[in-house]
Design a protein around this motif. Structure first.
Motif, PDB file in Angstrom:
ATOM      1  N   UNK A  49       0.730  -1.227  -0.085  1.00 59.39           N
ATOM      2  CA  UNK A  49       0.093  -0.073   0.141  1.00 59.39           C
ATOM      3  C   UNK A  49       0.998   1.219  -0.076  1.00 59.39           C
ATOM      4  N   UNK A  50       2.253   1.225   0.035  1.00 60.36           N
ATOM      5  CA  UNK A  50       2.907   2.245   0.172  1.00 60.36           C
ATOM      6  C   UNK A  50       3.060   3.026  -1.322  1.00 60.36           C
ATOM      7  N   UNK A  53      -3.500  -0.330  -3.921  1.00 55.89           N
ATOM      8  CA  UNK A  53      -4.459   0.749  -4.378  1.00 55.89           C
ATOM      9  C   UNK A  53      -3.639   1.988  -4.630  1.00 55.89           C
ATOM     10  N   UNK A  54      -2.462   2.507  -4.580  1.00 52.60           N
ATOM     11  CA  UNK A  54      -1.910   3.551  -4.989  1.00 52.60           C
ATOM     12  C   UNK A  54      -1.065   3.455  -6.158  1.00 52.60           C
ATOM     13  N   UNK A  55      -0.963   2.424  -6.842  1.00 56.17           N
ATOM     14  CA  UNK A  55      -0.504   2.373  -8.128  1.00 56.17           C
ATOM     15  C   UNK A  55      -1.279   3.061  -9.091  1.00 56.17           C
ATOM     16  N   UNK A  56      -0.610   3.676 -10.248  1.00 54.71           N
ATOM     17  CA  UNK A  56      -1.138   4.451 -11.127  1.00 54.71           C
ATOM     18  C   UNK A  56      -2.543   3.401 -11.885  1.00 54.71           C
ATOM     19  N   UNK A  57      -3.576   4.216 -12.255  1.00 52.64           N
ATOM     20  CA  UNK A  57      -4.724   3.802 -12.442  1.00 52.64           C
ATOM     21  C   UNK A  57      -5.560   2.744 -11.722  1.00 52.64           C
ATOM     22  N   UNK A  58      -5.273   2.660 -10.445  1.00 51.71           N
ATOM     23  CA  UNK A  58      -6.285   1.714  -9.817  1.00 51.71           C
ATOM     24  C   UNK A  58      -7.308   2.794  -9.287  1.00 51.71           C
ATOM     25  N   UNK A  59      -8.415   2.514  -9.345  1.00 54.67           N
ATOM     26  CA  UNK A  59      -9.732   3.234  -8.953  1.00 54.67           C
ATOM     27  C   UNK A  59     -10.235   2.949  -7.699  1.00 54.67           C
ATOM     28  N   UNK A  60      -9.592   1.932  -7.085  1.00 48.86           N
ATOM     29  CA  UNK A  60      -9.901   1.579  -5.509  1.00 48.86           C
ATOM     30  C   UNK A  60     -10.188   2.929  -4.808  1.00 48.86           C
ATOM     31  N   UNK A  61     -11.315   3.177  -4.362  1.00 50.97           N
ATOM     32  CA  UNK A  61     -11.736   4.292  -3.363  1.00 50.97           C
ATOM     33  C   UNK A  61     -10.845   4.561  -2.031  1.00 50.97           C
ATOM     34  N   UNK A  62     -10.615   3.439  -1.520  1.00 48.32           N
ATOM     35  CA  UNK A  62      -9.836   3.624  -0.160  1.00 48.32           C
ATOM     36  C   UNK A  62      -8.436   3.425  -0.386  1.00 48.32           C
TER      37      UNK A  62
END
Length: 564
Positions: free
Chosen positions: A161-162, A177-186
């Motif tokens: 998650x870094x 979730x913090x990689x480019x293009x990931x749309x995960x809201x949290x």
């Protein structure tokens, strides 16, 4: 300087919540924290964001399902903090329950440093001969480590998650979730939460393949005590989704449904699982697990979380407790030395702090940075000696100063200063040459000066304003305890004017007060503060139910007070 401020509360939003049946004070607390939709208050599992929102999670599920079918050897490489340990335990327990051939390894922070390095890949290959490496709570920055694994024919699944750098590692699958293009809201889900989501997706994939037509599917919700512990201890923002994960874990702990190691940690910390709250996880259980990774080897902590033998768990919890006591001693010594270094420190003239001492312990610098940041309210990095002339720094920040971005800026302006770095907005780590320390401190201070205004360097205690007289009750405290408060969803702090009826110093360290407002009197205590108050004071406080001789009374825990 510290000043008390009141959070603005949008009236319409708070009215809407109240009309939806939310307690009037809670409606105000929620609205002022940006929570406006009653749906966000649900702590039921059904309200969780579905796994499909995470980029590549379906590919990860298919890949792992195939690997289980082919009986491939998998090894988890974990980070050495509480999030890493719980994520490792969740991965081990979950993947085992789904039939995986799985083992784990945790880098010793002193020998190998953080993350999936080429050296760790070599060690893992030598000791465990895996076909697949799964990283938990690390890996997004491990470009060289993944390349080394690929060279050896080991496939890598990164769960992390870094924040990523400009280049991503060439892993088989990355779930973050913090990689480019990931749309995960949290975006604030912890490493353990990411791993839990991967398990949910894998179970769905196995179900689709008919694996559970003749046998019951594994229950993954029994892992939620571990997910809650890692989430709170990693101090990620408790957004709506994280609050669900934590609330569900706490609910299980309170009902006595938790893993042997979690129960043992409660017992050794002298806390009651039936009253489990986020504070217990962050300040009682978390530090005991973290201590192993800080001073010795996190395998102890992981073992405590993966054993089902209560006797063994209790033995390990006691060992962890002893290591934590040692950690406190080391930390106290380092703190004293730090204050000597900062004897001439003029907060008015500096916007950041960097300190280095030859005698310091790498495993504890992060906590010392955190304490100094609390004391001086400046972004702080503390450094300890590493091997071969390198020094390792651990930093903690204040709101409004993104630490990882600040290090990135120093690195871009003077690439020769920093060897490597990584982290989040509020916490980060880095390595540099001992001789570059002064130049780095100057460059870091320059970023601080250009980014931080005078206002931002003032400590503001944000409060929720006055509390109506009718709610100074244990019943209202229970009402508040039903919600998960913490990082990014601040625990309620009220503020009002009181007459100071009496005050005395307790144990030479704390101020015990009797306060009065509208004819009602309240016991109050200001921990770690001994300077007396005038006759009238403006007090910022939290409500606390204090049990004494079998009687529970409301007391006010003072956060700050100023003359009224």
């Amino acid at each position: 300087m510290t000043r008390i401020a009141t959070r603005p509360c949008p009236f319409r939003e708070s009215e809407m919540l109240r009309q939806n049946g939310v307690h009037p004070v809670l409606a105000r607390l929620y609205a002022s924290r940006g929570l406006t939709d009653p749906k966000e208050l649900s702590s039921e599992l059904a309200a969780m964001i579905p796994p499909s929102g995470l980029l590549h999670i379906d590919a990860a599920a298919v890949f792992l399902a195939d690997a289980i079918a082919a009986n491939k050897r998998m090894v988890i490489v974990a980070d050495y903090d509480c999030d890493g340990a719980t994520a490792c335990a969740v991965a081990l327990r979950g993947l085992r329950a789904m039939g995986a051939n799985i083992d784990f390894i945790v880098p010793n922070r002193f020998e190998y440093g953080y993350g999936l390095t080429p050296e760790i890949v070599e060690l893992t290959a030598r000791e465990k001969q895996p076909d697949i490496i799964i990283t938990v709570d690390n890996g997004i920055a491990s470009i060289d480590g993944v390349a080394e694994a690929n060279k050896r024919g080991i496939e890598v699944v990164v769960t992390d998650h870094h924040l990523p750098a400009d280049t991503l590692p060439a892993a088989r699958v990355i779930v973050n979730p913090n990689q480019p293009e990931c749309g995960f809201p949290s975006k604030h889900i912890a490493g353990v939460g990411v791993m839990f989501y991967v398990l949910l997706a894998l179970r769905a994939e196995l179900r689709k393949r008919g694996a559970y037509e003749t046998q019951p599917q594994p229950k993954l919700d029994n892992l939620l005590d571990l997910v809650a512990l890692g989430t709170v201890a990693d101090v990620v923002r408790l957004d709506a989704n994280n609050r669900i994960l934590v609330a569900q874990g706490l609910k299980r702990m309170r009902a006595g449904r938790m893993h042997a190691g979690v129960a043992a940690l409660f017992r050794v910390a002298g806390r009651e699982p039936r009253n489990a709250n986020p504070f217990d996880l962050g300040f009682a259980l978390g530090p005991r697990l973290n201590a192993a990774g800080r001073l010795e080897d996190m395998s102890l902590g992981i073992e405590c979380l993966i054993t089902d033998d209560e006797g063994r768990a209790w033995q390990l919890a006691q060992q962890l407790n002893d290591i934590n006591l040692k950690r406190r001693e080391i930390e106290a010594d380092m703190q004293d030395t730090a204050l000597l270094h900062l004897d001439a420190f003029e907060p008015a003239e500096s916007s950041t702090i960097c300190v280095f001492d030859e005698s310091w312990h790498q495993g504890v610098i992060g906590i010392v940075a955190s304490r100094l940041k609390e004391k001086f309210y400046r972004p702080t990095i503390t450094f300890a000696p590493g091997a071969d002339g390198w020094i390792k720094g651990s930093g903690r920040s204040i709101p409004g100063f993104h630490l990882r971005d600040a290090l990135d800026l120093v690195y871009k302006k003077a690439p020769s200063l920093i060897d490597k770095f990584g982290g989040h907005a509020m916490a980060a780590g880095l390595t540099l040459r001992a001789e570059a320390f002064d130049a780095f401190a100057a460059a870091f201070e320059e970023v601080g000066r250009s980014w931080l205004s005078k206002q931002q360097l003032e400590r503001v205690i944000e409060t929720d304003g006055p509390l109506e007289d009718a709610y100074y009750t244990t019943a209202f405290i229970q009402e508040m305890d039903g919600q998960v408060w913490g990082q990014g969803f601040a625990p309620p702090v009220f503020c009002d004017e009181f007459r100071v009826v009496s005050q005395r110093i307790l144990k030479e360290r704390h101020l015990k007060l009797l306060l009065e407002k509208n004819g009602a009197r309240y016991d109050a205590i200001w921990f770690g503060h001994v300077d007396s108050l005038g006759d009238r004071a403006r007090v910022a406080f939290r409500l606390d139910a204090n049990e004494y001789n079998g009687v529970t009374k409301v007391q006010l825990l003072v956060e700050h007070a100023e003359p009224a």
